[in-house]
Design a protein around this motif. Structure first.
Motif, PDB file in Angstrom:
ATOM      1  N   VAL A  45      -4.305  -4.270   4.312  1.00  0.00           N
ATOM      2  CA  VAL A  45      -3.411  -4.345   3.174  1.00  0.00           C
ATOM      3  C   VAL A  45      -3.343  -5.876   2.697  1.00  0.00           C
ATOM      4  O   VAL A  45      -3.646  -6.105   1.410  1.00  0.00           O
ATOM      5  N   GLY A 101      -6.815  -7.364   1.687  1.00  0.00           N
ATOM      6  CA  GLY A 101      -7.215  -6.537   0.362  1.00  0.00           C
ATOM      7  C   GLY A 101      -6.470  -6.961  -0.845  1.00  0.00           C
ATOM      8  O   GLY A 101      -7.052  -7.285  -2.032  1.00  0.00           O
ATOM      9  N   THR A 102      -5.168  -7.307  -0.638  1.00  0.00           N
ATOM     10  CA  THR A 102      -4.183  -7.782  -1.625  1.00  0.00           C
ATOM     11  C   THR A 102      -4.906  -9.219  -2.178  1.00  0.00           C
ATOM     12  O   THR A 102      -4.770  -9.426  -3.350  1.00  0.00           O
ATOM     13  N   ARG A 140      -3.714   2.816   2.472  1.00  0.00           N
ATOM     14  CA  ARG A 140      -4.017   1.281   2.142  1.00  0.00           C
ATOM     15  C   ARG A 140      -4.377   1.016   0.760  1.00  0.00           C
ATOM     16  O   ARG A 140      -3.813  -0.183   0.214  1.00  0.00           O
ATOM     17  N   ILE A 152      -2.451  -1.640  -1.545  1.00  0.00           N
ATOM     18  CA  ILE A 152      -3.379  -2.722  -2.062  1.00  0.00           C
ATOM     19  C   ILE A 152      -2.924  -2.821  -3.759  1.00  0.00           C
ATOM     20  O   ILE A 152      -2.965  -4.131  -4.227  1.00  0.00           O
ATOM     21  N   TYR A 169       0.622  -3.963  -4.509  1.00  0.00           N
ATOM     22  CA  TYR A 169       0.996  -5.577  -4.088  1.00  0.00           C
ATOM     23  C   TYR A 169       0.021  -6.356  -5.143  1.00  0.00           C
ATOM     24  O   TYR A 169       0.760  -7.456  -5.533  1.00  0.00           O
ATOM     25  N   ALA A 222       2.212  -9.410   0.792  1.00  0.00           N
ATOM     26  CA  ALA A 222       1.712  -8.413   1.363  1.00  0.00           C
ATOM     27  C   ALA A 222       1.982  -8.109   2.786  1.00  0.00           C
ATOM     28  O   ALA A 222       2.256  -7.059   2.972  1.00  0.00           O
TER      29      ALA A 222
END
Length: 295
Positions: free
Chosen positions: A94, A97-98, A157, A161, A164, A225
């Motif tokens: 997460v 990815g964020t 997830r 993502i 966030y 995140a």
């Protein structure tokens, strides 16, 4: 006389140094207590046993963050007996990815606000600024309706993502936009004269010069995140999808007080952020556009 004057000049600094040392100890005391609980091998907040009639030194020992015996059993139990490794993996996915999505969108938006003139430019920047004035909990209900009921991304997830990245973009755009404004436009004009496209100018010239700002933005997005709890606890209702902060709360719930596991897990969670900060430190302390207009 010179030596005597140097000593006199150094005397007023002693009280200041004493105050700084006292505040430093006051700041790191909670951290030392967490470390002591993690390495005590116990689940109680008391790392020392008081006798029936404790003396002053016994009481002082009880509040000193130093365990009676050192053990790594709490760390071993957290990683082996609990699904903490799975929760750490969820947090890593997460957070990464964020960071990627948030930094990419923030960089492109900030560059557009910095270099181009278009209708609604000022209103858009003000909207980003105003959005930071409201608490994050105010968005819980609309985000839950959009993410869970409309998009069906609850306990996923990808949904976390998106949430966030969306909430971190306004601050990131403001920070990057101010940095892009400091980069001379002469560099872009010279690149245009050489036949470079706007996209190539952005990726090959602007972003390399903006590494310090991008590093700060990436660190901010990752930490947001990685450490966030309220939104993750709201959207994640399956144990296998918990992030590390959400998983930590079960160690000190209403029916169990496993403070040793909680302290060990907190230390494990903080390690990736520390290493990321050390890795990005060279960009955080580097000059803004030093060397950008040389030659």
């Amino acid at each position: 006389m010179a030596l005597f004057s140097e000593r006199r000049e150094g005397i007023p600094h002693l009280p200041l140094h004493a105050v700084l040392v006292a505040f430093t100890l006051f700041t790191i005391y909670p951290i030392l207590w967490v470390v002591s609980l993690a390495f005590s091998g116990k689940q109680s907040l008391a790392i020392a046993t008081l006798p029936e009639n404790p003396t002053f030194w016994d009481r002082l020992r009880a509040v000193t963050p130093w365990p009676e015996t050192f053990s790594v059993s709490n760390f071993a139990s957290v990683m082996a007996d609990q699904p903490f490794a799975k929760w750490m993996l969820n947090s890593a996915i997460v957070a990464i990815g964020t960071t990627v999505l948030g930094v990419f969108m923030a960089c492109t938006a900030a560059y557009a606000f910095s270099r181009f003139k278009f209708p609604g430019q000022r209103a858009g920047m003000m909207a980003f600024l105003v959005s930071q004035m409201f608490p994050g909990t105010l968005m819980l209900i609309p985000l839950y309706i959009i993410l869970v009921q409309w998009l069906g991304l609850g306990s996923s997830r990808l949904g976390l993502i998106i949430v966030y990245a969306t909430t971190s973009i306004p601050f990131s755009v403001w920070m990057l936009k101010g940095y892009f404004d400091t980069i001379p436009k002469d560099l872009e004009e010279a690149a245009l004269m050489d036949g470079a496209s706007p996209g190539r100018i952005f990726w090959s010239i602007i972003l390399p010069l903006a590494k310090p700002a991008v590093a700060v933005t990436a660190l901010f997005s990752f930490m947001t995140a990685w450490n966030e709890f309220i939104l993750a606890a709201t959207f994640m209702d399956q144990e296998a999808m918990y992030t590390a902060p959400v998983g930590l709360r079960f160690f000190v719930g209403g029916f169990s007080q496993q403070w040793g596991y909680f302290a060990a897990g907190s230390i494990i969670v903080s390690v990736p952020v520390v290493f990321l900060f050390l890795f990005l430190q060279k960009y955080l302390v580097s000059g803004l556009t030093a060397g950008g207009v040389k030659g």
